[in-house]
Scaffold this motif. Sequence first.
Motif, PDB file in Angstrom:
ATOM      1  N   THR A   1       0.842  -1.225   0.000  1.00 35.97           N
ATOM      2  CA  THR A   1       0.000   0.000   0.000  1.00 35.97           C
ATOM      3  C   THR A   1       0.865   1.259   0.000  1.00 35.97           C
ATOM      4  O   THR A   1       0.564   2.237   0.678  1.00 35.97           O
ATOM      5  CB  THR A   1      -0.973   0.053   1.215  1.00 35.97           C
ATOM      6  OG1 THR A   1      -0.221   0.134   2.430  1.00 35.97           O
ATOM      7  CG2 THR A   1      -1.885  -1.150   1.241  1.00 35.97           C
TER       8      THR A   1
ATOM      9  N   PHE B   1       1.215   3.529  -2.117  1.00 39.88           N
ATOM     10  CA  PHE B   1       0.710   4.709  -2.836  1.00 39.88           C
ATOM     11  C   PHE B   1      -0.708   5.095  -2.412  1.00 39.88           C
ATOM     12  O   PHE B   1      -1.245   6.081  -2.895  1.00 39.88           O
ATOM     13  CB  PHE B   1       0.769   4.457  -4.344  1.00 39.88           C
ATOM     14  CG  PHE B   1       2.148   4.126  -4.818  1.00 39.88           C
ATOM     15  CD1 PHE B   1       3.060   5.148  -5.052  1.00 39.88           C
ATOM     16  CD2 PHE B   1       2.566   2.815  -4.976  1.00 39.88           C
ATOM     17  CE1 PHE B   1       4.351   4.856  -5.458  1.00 39.88           C
ATOM     18  CE2 PHE B   1       3.863   2.511  -5.376  1.00 39.88           C
ATOM     19  CZ  PHE B   1       4.754   3.531  -5.622  1.00 39.88           C
TER      20      PHE B   1
ATOM     21  N   GLU C   1      -4.794   8.468   0.648  1.00 35.73           N
ATOM     22  CA  GLU C   1      -3.433   8.712   0.180  1.00 35.73           C
ATOM     23  C   GLU C   1      -2.419   8.421   1.284  1.00 35.73           C
ATOM     24  O   GLU C   1      -2.678   8.687   2.463  1.00 35.73           O
ATOM     25  CB  GLU C   1      -3.267  10.189  -0.239  1.00 35.73           C
ATOM     26  CG  GLU C   1      -3.428  10.445  -1.712  1.00 35.73           C
ATOM     27  CD  GLU C   1      -4.892  10.508  -2.140  1.00 35.73           C
ATOM     28  OE1 GLU C   1      -5.768  10.714  -1.256  1.00 35.73           O
ATOM     29  OE2 GLU C   1      -5.164  10.348  -3.336  1.00 35.73           O
TER      30      GLU C   1
ATOM     31  N   ASP D   1       1.834  -1.268  -5.181  1.00 36.87           N
ATOM     32  CA  ASP D   1       0.546  -0.556  -5.280  1.00 36.87           C
ATOM     33  C   ASP D   1      -0.559  -1.584  -5.062  1.00 36.87           C
ATOM     34  O   ASP D   1      -1.285  -1.969  -5.983  1.00 36.87           O
ATOM     35  CB  ASP D   1       0.419   0.103  -6.653  1.00 36.87           C
ATOM     36  CG  ASP D   1      -0.864   0.925  -6.750  1.00 36.87           C
ATOM     37  OD1 ASP D   1      -1.370   1.358  -5.700  1.00 36.87           O
ATOM     38  OD2 ASP D   1      -1.356   1.116  -7.886  1.00 36.87           O
ATOM     39  N   THR D   2      -0.692  -2.005  -3.824  1.00 31.42           N
ATOM     40  CA  THR D   2      -1.489  -3.179  -3.470  1.00 31.42           C
ATOM     41  C   THR D   2      -2.954  -3.073  -3.902  1.00 31.42           C
ATOM     42  O   THR D   2      -3.547  -4.052  -4.338  1.00 31.42           O
ATOM     43  CB  THR D   2      -1.400  -3.395  -1.945  1.00 31.42           C
ATOM     44  OG1 THR D   2      -0.020  -3.316  -1.572  1.00 31.42           O
ATOM     45  CG2 THR D   2      -1.963  -4.730  -1.541  1.00 31.42           C
TER      46      THR D   2
ATOM     47  N   TRP E   1      -3.873   2.487  -6.108  1.00 33.68           N
ATOM     48  CA  TRP E   1      -3.950   3.930  -5.856  1.00 33.68           C
ATOM     49  C   TRP E   1      -2.850   4.706  -6.572  1.00 33.68           C
ATOM     50  O   TRP E   1      -2.871   5.944  -6.576  1.00 33.68           O
ATOM     51  CB  TRP E   1      -3.831   4.212  -4.355  1.00 33.68           C
ATOM     52  CG  TRP E   1      -5.091   4.017  -3.599  1.00 33.68           C
ATOM     53  CD1 TRP E   1      -5.739   2.841  -3.361  1.00 33.68           C
ATOM     54  CD2 TRP E   1      -5.890   5.044  -2.977  1.00 33.68           C
ATOM     55  NE1 TRP E   1      -6.881   3.066  -2.637  1.00 33.68           N
ATOM     56  CE2 TRP E   1      -6.998   4.403  -2.369  1.00 33.68           C
ATOM     57  CE3 TRP E   1      -5.774   6.429  -2.866  1.00 33.68           C
ATOM     58  CZ2 TRP E   1      -7.983   5.111  -1.677  1.00 33.68           C
ATOM     59  CZ3 TRP E   1      -6.751   7.135  -2.162  1.00 33.68           C
ATOM     60  CH2 TRP E   1      -7.839   6.474  -1.579  1.00 33.68           C
ATOM     61  N   ALA E   2      -1.886   4.033  -7.135  1.00 32.39           N
ATOM     62  CA  ALA E   2      -0.729   4.755  -7.683  1.00 32.39           C
ATOM     63  C   ALA E   2      -1.100   5.586  -8.895  1.00 32.39           C
ATOM     64  O   ALA E   2      -2.031   5.273  -9.634  1.00 32.39           O
ATOM     65  CB  ALA E   2       0.376   3.765  -8.055  1.00 32.39           C
ATOM     66  N   ASN E   3      -0.380   6.664  -9.065  1.00 32.70           N
ATOM     67  CA  ASN E   3      -0.435   7.429 -10.311  1.00 32.70           C
ATOM     68  C   ASN E   3       0.979   7.908 -10.587  1.00 32.70           C
ATOM     69  O   ASN E   3       1.860   7.828  -9.722  1.00 32.70           O
ATOM     70  CB  ASN E   3      -1.446   8.583 -10.204  1.00 32.70           C
ATOM     71  CG  ASN E   3      -1.015   9.632  -9.218  1.00 32.70           C
ATOM     72  OD1 ASN E   3       0.001  10.304  -9.416  1.00 32.70           O
ATOM     73  ND2 ASN E   3      -1.747   9.779  -8.125  1.00 32.70           N
TER      74      ASN E   3
ATOM     75  N   ILE F   1       4.251   7.996  -8.074  1.00 33.06           N
ATOM     76  CA  ILE F   1       5.451   7.175  -8.330  1.00 33.06           C
ATOM     77  C   ILE F   1       6.700   8.055  -8.222  1.00 33.06           C
ATOM     78  O   ILE F   1       7.675   7.707  -7.556  1.00 33.06           O
ATOM     79  CB  ILE F   1       5.384   6.540  -9.745  1.00 33.06           C
ATOM     80  CG1 ILE F   1       4.163   5.622  -9.887  1.00 33.06           C
ATOM     81  CG2 ILE F   1       6.702   5.828 -10.082  1.00 33.06           C
ATOM     82  CD1 ILE F   1       4.319   4.221  -9.432  1.00 33.06           C
TER      83      ILE F   1
ATOM     84  N   LEU G   1       8.940  -1.964  -8.544  1.00 30.50           N
ATOM     85  CA  LEU G   1       7.512  -1.646  -8.472  1.00 30.50           C
ATOM     86  C   LEU G   1       6.685  -2.908  -8.666  1.00 30.50           C
ATOM     87  O   LEU G   1       6.917  -3.681  -9.601  1.00 30.50           O
ATOM     88  CB  LEU G   1       7.132  -0.617  -9.537  1.00 30.50           C
ATOM     89  CG  LEU G   1       7.630   0.815  -9.309  1.00 30.50           C
ATOM     90  CD1 LEU G   1       7.413   1.659 -10.556  1.00 30.50           C
ATOM     91  CD2 LEU G   1       6.915   1.449  -8.106  1.00 30.50           C
TER      92      LEU G   1
ATOM     93  N   LEU H   1       3.019  -3.426  -9.441  1.00 30.75           N
ATOM     94  CA  LEU H   1       1.882  -2.607  -9.870  1.00 30.75           C
ATOM     95  C   LEU H   1       0.674  -3.474 -10.192  1.00 30.75           C
ATOM     96  O   LEU H   1       0.788  -4.490 -10.876  1.00 30.75           O
ATOM     97  CB  LEU H   1       2.261  -1.800 -11.115  1.00 30.75           C
ATOM     98  CG  LEU H   1       3.424  -0.814 -10.947  1.00 30.75           C
ATOM     99  CD1 LEU H   1       3.851  -0.261 -12.306  1.00 30.75           C
ATOM    100  CD2 LEU H   1       3.036   0.316  -9.994  1.00 30.75           C
TER     101      LEU H   1
ATOM    102  N   ASN I   1       2.018   4.133 -14.937  1.00 27.80           N
ATOM    103  CA  ASN I   1       2.834   4.112 -13.726  1.00 27.80           C
ATOM    104  C   ASN I   1       4.178   3.433 -13.989  1.00 27.80           C
ATOM    105  O   ASN I   1       5.210   3.872 -13.489  1.00 27.80           O
ATOM    106  CB  ASN I   1       2.079   3.397 -12.608  1.00 27.80           C
ATOM    107  CG  ASN I   1       0.860   4.170 -12.148  1.00 27.80           C
ATOM    108  OD1 ASN I   1       0.818   5.404 -12.259  1.00 27.80           O
ATOM    109  ND2 ASN I   1      -0.151   3.472 -11.644  1.00 27.80           N
TER     110      ASN I   1
END
Lengths: 316, 316
Positions: free
Chosen positions: B147, B149, B156, B187-188, B191-193, B197, B215, B217, B227
């Motif tokens: 988690t 990200f 967040e 990014d479990t 939520w990543a962008n 990153i 990563l 992802l 990402n």
Amino acid sequence: MSDLPKSAIIREEGPREGFQSEKEFVPTEDKLRLIRSLAETGLPEVQCVSFVNPKWVPNMADAEEVANAIERVPGVRYTGIWLNLKGFERALATPLDKHGTLQMSASETFSIRNSNRNNAETVEEQRRILDAYLANNVPVDRAYVMTAFGCNYEGEIAPETVRDRVAMILDIAAERDVKLNTMMLADTVGWANPEAISSVVGLIRERWPELQLGLHLHDTRGIAMANALRGLEMGVQVFDAACAGLGGCPFAGHKGAAGNICTEDLVFLCHELGIETGVDLDALIESARLAESILGRQLPGKIMHSGSLRQYRQAA
Amino acid sequence: MSDLPKSAIIREEGPREGFQSEKEFVPTEDKLRLIRSLAETGLPEVQCVSFVNPKWVPNMADAEEVANAIERVPGVRYTGIWLNLKGFERALATPLDKHGTLQMSASETFSIRNSNRNNAETVEEQRRILDAYLANNVPVDRAYVMTAFGCNYEGEIAPETVRDRVAMILDIAAERDVKLNTMMLADTVGWANPEAISSVVGLIRERWPELQLGLHLHDTRGIAMANALRGLEMGVQVFDAACAGLGGCPFAGHKGAAGNICTEDLVFLCHELGIETGVDLDALIESARLAESILGRQLPGKIMHSGSLRQYRQAA
């Protein structure tokens, strides 16, 4: 990444792009339901139908019926496409928002194979089409360069070739005192990659700094979102997209290949990067789910299956 | 984009990640066929099984049988995962390549909800696990921050929180004179962008310039490839991925949500950017198609349906 634009214009092509490639006829009322749903999300334009020969594209046999039955959401452009003057005349007889588009293929071989015209013949044809637009008071503000990043016949396309095609299109327009605002670079058969995006966008922008550039991306090989990111990083602000990832590219020989970049996934990317689109992402996700329920099978869009982050952010 | 790395290490998780989320039992022989196929593509590592309670993950009931029947391709690491010491002991009894992994969640709430441990308890647990690895001469070279990200409970995650978790993990290792080479940022739950990153990778690298970052992802919301691109642009060289886009993230409450980033689509991106992976893309596409034929339904990978560009480049 200070070069990211503050806003982006995302044009929805799902109803046209998606339904035209379906084998089973999609009922007219279902087409209208999806168009209505999309128009209520804040998208600036919904491309609804294609005026093509129903013998080749049976799902567009009701193009006029769809066009005539649309109940308009104010501020939304409802558009259609056509491949020739006959299709254009059919569109003219409907209440759709008409806009003229010029186009050339960066790959001359692609043009010859797909429309039986070399570059000189394409220029002649585009002149005739432009004259028809002007004779009917149809605004012409946009053009497409197809196969701008590669072609299954010619392989890689040199950025200089794309620049030459842009020049040819701008010349056709200039002959009639038409000013094109937007030049769309289309990855017609899935050859684009982020470095190619940078090269082509950079070269075109260097030559015509005032020309707005857009990207028409297909997710043929799974990297459309990376290409879109690079486009955004290069300041590109106009994108074509299809909700739920509807559509495909059957004419290019990719059976089962992916269609346009998915609208709601692209809107999510933009919003997470702080780029405004004017679109209500949650409403758009509902439109994508409607498309899935209409077609009765899982569609390739991703956020439509996981949901947006809004509920989690509100709870957190 | 001169910051792109010259090469990347892509670790295949498809057999474990993909099969564990299937409802119907996948025959052992089919699992072995996919593992064999993947191992022949040049991938450096194939994560084959998970040693978990078959009551919860019925498709991993044959983990030992799979692990014992693997016919090795030289140079390939065949690995498995486990969630606790009992699973680790099961793995020890097999001929799989053992490697110890430490992990913490950036979101303490996620950790409490998923493993019933707060940060202090997680540190204690990780110390016990590390001691078990060392007692069994299992090399420990990698750790995960889950988690990293964002989290569905906490929203967040501040990059500084990720930095704190990395510090905690490195401290656990340092107490036992263990040097971790690679820190995977996971990014479990999607939520990543790209900006996140950049922020997280930048902050961790600034503090520990020698630590290799990777990563993990998920394509939960359709922007995993964007990402990954940003990761590559930031110099990240290690990625987890799943062929054909196998898998999903059922435990996070995303029914139907996408799984890991698709291996062959990521390999395609790398190769188009001039980044070596050591993988034969066309062979990997065949592996993805094998996965599809084993599961009997269309899988989300893209290039597996369109094919690579090689044939077109050769003809052009």
